[in-house]
Motif scaffolding. Structure first.
Motif, PDB file in Angstrom:
ATOM      1  N   GLU A 209       0.836  -1.200   0.000  1.00  0.00           N
ATOM      2  CA  GLU A 209       0.000   0.000   0.000  1.00  0.00           C
ATOM      3  C   GLU A 209       0.874   1.255   0.000  1.00  0.00           C
ATOM      4  O   GLU A 209       1.928   1.288   0.636  1.00  0.00           O
ATOM      5  N   ARG A 216      -5.875   0.878  -0.083  1.00  0.00           N
ATOM      6  CA  ARG A 216      -6.703   0.886  -1.278  1.00  0.00           C
ATOM      7  C   ARG A 216      -6.760  -0.489  -1.924  1.00  0.00           C
ATOM      8  O   ARG A 216      -7.543  -0.693  -2.852  1.00  0.00           O
ATOM      9  N   ARG A 217      -5.916  -1.414  -1.453  1.00  0.00           N
ATOM     10  CA  ARG A 217      -5.856  -2.744  -2.061  1.00  0.00           C
ATOM     11  C   ARG A 217      -6.539  -3.798  -1.178  1.00  0.00           C
ATOM     12  O   ARG A 217      -7.470  -4.474  -1.617  1.00  0.00           O
ATOM     13  N   ALA A 229      -9.562  -5.239  -3.284  1.00  0.00           N
ATOM     14  CA  ALA A 229     -10.265  -4.316  -4.171  1.00  0.00           C
ATOM     15  C   ALA A 229     -10.108  -4.711  -5.639  1.00  0.00           C
ATOM     16  O   ALA A 229      -9.011  -5.052  -6.084  1.00  0.00           O
ATOM     17  N   GLN A 232      -7.836  -0.777  -8.571  1.00  0.00           N
ATOM     18  CA  GLN A 232      -6.725  -0.154  -7.850  1.00  0.00           C
ATOM     19  C   GLN A 232      -5.978   0.720  -8.839  1.00  0.00           C
ATOM     20  O   GLN A 232      -5.920   0.430 -10.032  1.00  0.00           O
ATOM     21  N   ASP A 233      -5.370   1.782  -8.337  1.00  0.00           N
ATOM     22  CA  ASP A 233      -4.549   2.648  -9.197  1.00  0.00           C
ATOM     23  C   ASP A 233      -5.316   2.999 -10.463  1.00  0.00           C
ATOM     24  O   ASP A 233      -4.833   2.797 -11.579  1.00  0.00           O
TER      25      ASP A 233
END
Length: 238
Positions: A209, A216-217, A229, A232-233
């Motif tokens: 992360e 976010r992952r 998730a 992502q990105d």
């Protein structure tokens, strides 16, 4: 070819007994009675797995394990930690500092053998999907090489943590409870009640992360478990 084990414990009676038992089970056994002897043995040749006592006459097995995990040569060496101290915090610290398994004393040699075999199986690719790479924006998980990479750089994960990451990443968008994670790991000695899964997730977040405190992952679903998730990105994926 026989797997090579290094037993690190200052209890000569225990190492003699375990050495005989594991030798009859087909393993090649090396023994070290101190951390200094263990360091010399590892310098000479890496075993396939290290069985490491927590308390040794010349130091702490936790510190030794931590040093193994920052050395590129020993970073992925499977480590099974032993301890006469069965406190949950000792177990959590051992796993957090890079041990792949933790077995409190006293234990049955048969259980030790089973855990050793499980760790060795996980350390080898299973031959299925050897070319498969899971990609999530800047993160990729190479199943054959057993390595996760962020921006092309290998993430510092133990084999235990890598397997946990794969379990989550193979079910993106699906909330997995701790019981489901333990079942998927097939033999990993995790206990949802001692928070060891949470410890490993925290370690995974620390290396994959951008901001581990705001992941976010790998996301926490309060009261339910964890979810990897799907997206992502987003900026990198367009």
């Amino acid at each position: 070819m026989s797997s090579r084990l290094l037993l690190v414990d200052d209890d000569a009676r225990l190492t003699d007994m375990l050495g005989d038992y594991l030798s009859h089970a087909g393993f090649e056994i090396g023994v070290a009675g101190s951390l200094a002897q263990a360091a010399q043995a590892l310098e000479a040749a890496l075993p396939d797995l290290l069985v490491l006592d927590l308390m040794l006459p010349d130091g702490d097995g936790l510190d030794f394990c931590r040093k193994l995990r920052v050395d590129a040569r020993t970073r992925r060496l499977p480590v099974l930690m032993l301890s006469a101290r069965g406190e949950p915090m000792d177990r959590i610290l051992g796993l957090e500092l890079g041990a792949d398994d933790y077995l409190p004393k006293p234990f049955e040699p048969r259980e030790l053998q089973a855990r050793i075999k499980a760790l060795l199986r996980r350390a080898e690719p299973d031959g299925q999907g050897e070319d498969e790479v899971l990609r999530f924006g800047r993160l990729e998980i190479d199943l054959a090489a057993r390595v996760a990479r962020l921006d092309g750089k290998a993430c510092d994960l133990t084999s235990h943590q890598f397997d946990l990451l794969v379990v989550l990443a193979q079910s993106p968008g699906r909330v997995l409870s701790r019981d489901q994670i333990m079942d998927a790991l097939k033999g990993h000695p995790l206990d949802a009640f001692d928070r060891s899964i949470d410890v490993h997730v925290s370690r995974i977040r620390a290396v994959i992360e951008d901001d581990p405190k705001n992941p976010r992952r790998v996301l926490t679903v309060r009261g339910a478990g964890y979810v990897f998730a799907r997206k992502q990105d987003a900026e990198a994926q367009g």
